[in-house]
Each structure stands twice: as structure tokens, then as C-alpha cells.
Enzyme design. Structure first.
Site, PDB file in Angstrom:
ATOM      1  N   GLY A  46       0.836  -1.182   0.000  1.00 37.83           N
ATOM      2  CA  GLY A  46       0.000   0.000   0.000  1.00 37.83           C
ATOM      3  C   GLY A  46       0.874   1.236   0.000  1.00 37.83           C
ATOM      4  CD  GLN A  51       3.547   5.836   2.700  1.00 35.16           C
ATOM      5  OE1 GLN A  51       2.584   5.271   2.210  1.00 35.16           O
ATOM      6  NE2 GLN A  51       4.562   5.174   3.246  1.00 35.16           N
ATOM      7  CB  CYS A  89       5.456   2.223   7.271  1.00 32.11           C
ATOM      8  SG  CYS A  89       4.970   3.729   6.409  1.00 32.11           S
ATOM      9  CG  LEU A  90       6.831   1.173   1.112  1.00 31.90           C
ATOM     10  CD1 LEU A  90       6.222   1.555  -0.236  1.00 31.90           C
ATOM     11  CD2 LEU A  90       7.987   0.206   0.914  1.00 31.90           C
ATOM     12  CG  HIS A 131      -0.208   1.153   7.225  1.00 30.68           C
ATOM     13  ND1 HIS A 131       0.805   0.653   8.024  1.00 30.68           N
ATOM     14  CD2 HIS A 131       0.391   2.073   6.417  1.00 30.68           C
ATOM     15  CE1 HIS A 131       1.946   1.263   7.720  1.00 30.68           C
ATOM     16  NE2 HIS A 131       1.718   2.127   6.738  1.00 30.68           N
ATOM     17  CD  GLU A 132      -0.731   2.379   2.842  1.00 31.04           C
ATOM     18  OE1 GLU A 132      -0.357   3.572   2.772  1.00 31.04           O
ATOM     19  OE2 GLU A 132       0.048   1.440   3.086  1.00 31.04           O
ATOM     20  CG  HIS A 135       0.394   6.767   5.638  1.00 32.78           C
ATOM     21  ND1 HIS A 135       1.518   7.288   6.244  1.00 32.78           N
ATOM     22  CD2 HIS A 135       0.684   5.469   5.368  1.00 32.78           C
ATOM     23  CE1 HIS A 135       2.444   6.331   6.334  1.00 32.78           C
ATOM     24  NE2 HIS A 135       1.962   5.213   5.819  1.00 32.78           N
TER      25      HIS A 135
HETATM   26 NI    NI Z   1       2.890   3.376   5.657  1.00 30.36          NI
END
Ligand code: NI
Length: 158
Positions: A46, A51, A89-90, A131-132, A135
Site C-alpha cells: 500500500g 508518502q 511502512c515504506l 494503515h494507508e 497516513h
Molecule cells: Ni505506511
């Protein structure tokens, strides 16, 4: 399409609340295509617009093995159950922690044309939606972490 840089934890952009998308134009389509390409390259499940440095309510999610869905202005409309599992998380490379999330969620969102869709997610997919969407409100997974994993556990999680 183009690969965009991933914003890392510590950058204030990741703590901001994103704006609702009102214009479903070429610029939005470009953003979504770039996010899909960037997520695929980075092997993510995701990715949220902040991000890649864009404060718009847009996320992309790996829905099935090879299908990436786009969600514009996503909202969780139902959630049930509970799960605890490892999450990363990226924007926080190499860090993983156990979080508590609903087991099932139902999400309403628009696509790049403004058309509404409803998606249901269970287990990993439910985690990804939560999660997304977090953000978009400036929330990182660490706020939900019960316990961060240490390096010996990371070998297993990877
Ligand atoms: Ni993330």
C-alpha cells in the site's frame, strides 16, 4: 508514469492531514499512476499520497496478487473483529512492530473519475486499508504499535 521519491519518517509532511480531492483531472490520474508504479517498485502492499509528498486523500493498495486498486477520499464505513500482527511502512524502512487492527473493514472510496466503489478487506487487506487511510490523517503505524520487533524477530518477519 514516473517513480516518485518516498518521504521518510521525520519529515513533517507525514504528520499533516490531507485535503479532500475535488478535482478528478489528469493531474490526479498522473499521481495515481505514479503511486502504483512506485509502490510496485518498492514492493509495498500500500502507499498513501503524503508518502510521495502530496497532501491529497489518495491511496493505492495491492488488492489481489497482481491488482492494485486506487482509492480517492477513502472512508472506513464498517469495521469488526480484531487482529494483532506485524506491520511495517515504506516510510520507516527496516522497522516493524505488532499492531492491533480490525479483522474486517468495509471502505467506501472514489476512483480517478469520481465514481464510488465499496471494498471489503479481511486480515492483511484490512490492515493495509487502515494503515494507508491513517497516513491521510498524519498517523504512522507506530502510533498503533503494541511492541516493536527487535532484530532477531525481524529475520523471521522479512
Ligand atoms: Ni505506511
Amino acid at each position: 508514469m514516473a517513480i516518485r521519491n518516498i518521504v521518510l519518517e521525520g519529515d513533517p509532511i507525514l504528520t499533516k492531514k490531507c485535503r479532500v480531492v475535488e478535482r478528478f483531472d489528469d493531474r490526479l490520474a498522473q499521481l495515481i499512476d505514479d503511486m502504483k508504479e512506485t509502490m510496485t517498485l518498492k514492493d509495498g502492499v500500500g502507499l498513501a499520497a503524503p508518502q510521495v509528498g502530496v497532501l491529497k486523500r489518495v491511496i493505492v493498495i495491492l488488492y489481489e496478487e497482481d491488482k492494485i486498486i486506487e482509492l480517492v477520499n477513502p472512508k472506513i464505513i464498517e469495521s469488526s473483529g480484531m487482529q494483532e500482527d506485524a506491520e511495517g511502512c515504506l516510510s520507516c524502512p527496516g522497522e516493524y512492530g505488532i499492531t492491533r487492527r480490525p479483522m474486517n473493514v468495509k471502505v467506501k472510496a472514489q476512483d480517478r473519475f469520481g465514481k464510488e466503489h465499496v471494498y471489503e478487506g479481511e486480515a492483511l487487506l484490512a490492515r493495509a486499508f487502515c494503515h494507508e487511510i491513517d497516513h491521510l490523517d498524519g498517523i504512522l503505524f507506530k502510533e498503533h504499535v503494541i511492541r516493536m520487533l527487535d532484530s532477531s524477530e525481524l529475520e523471521v518477519e522479512k
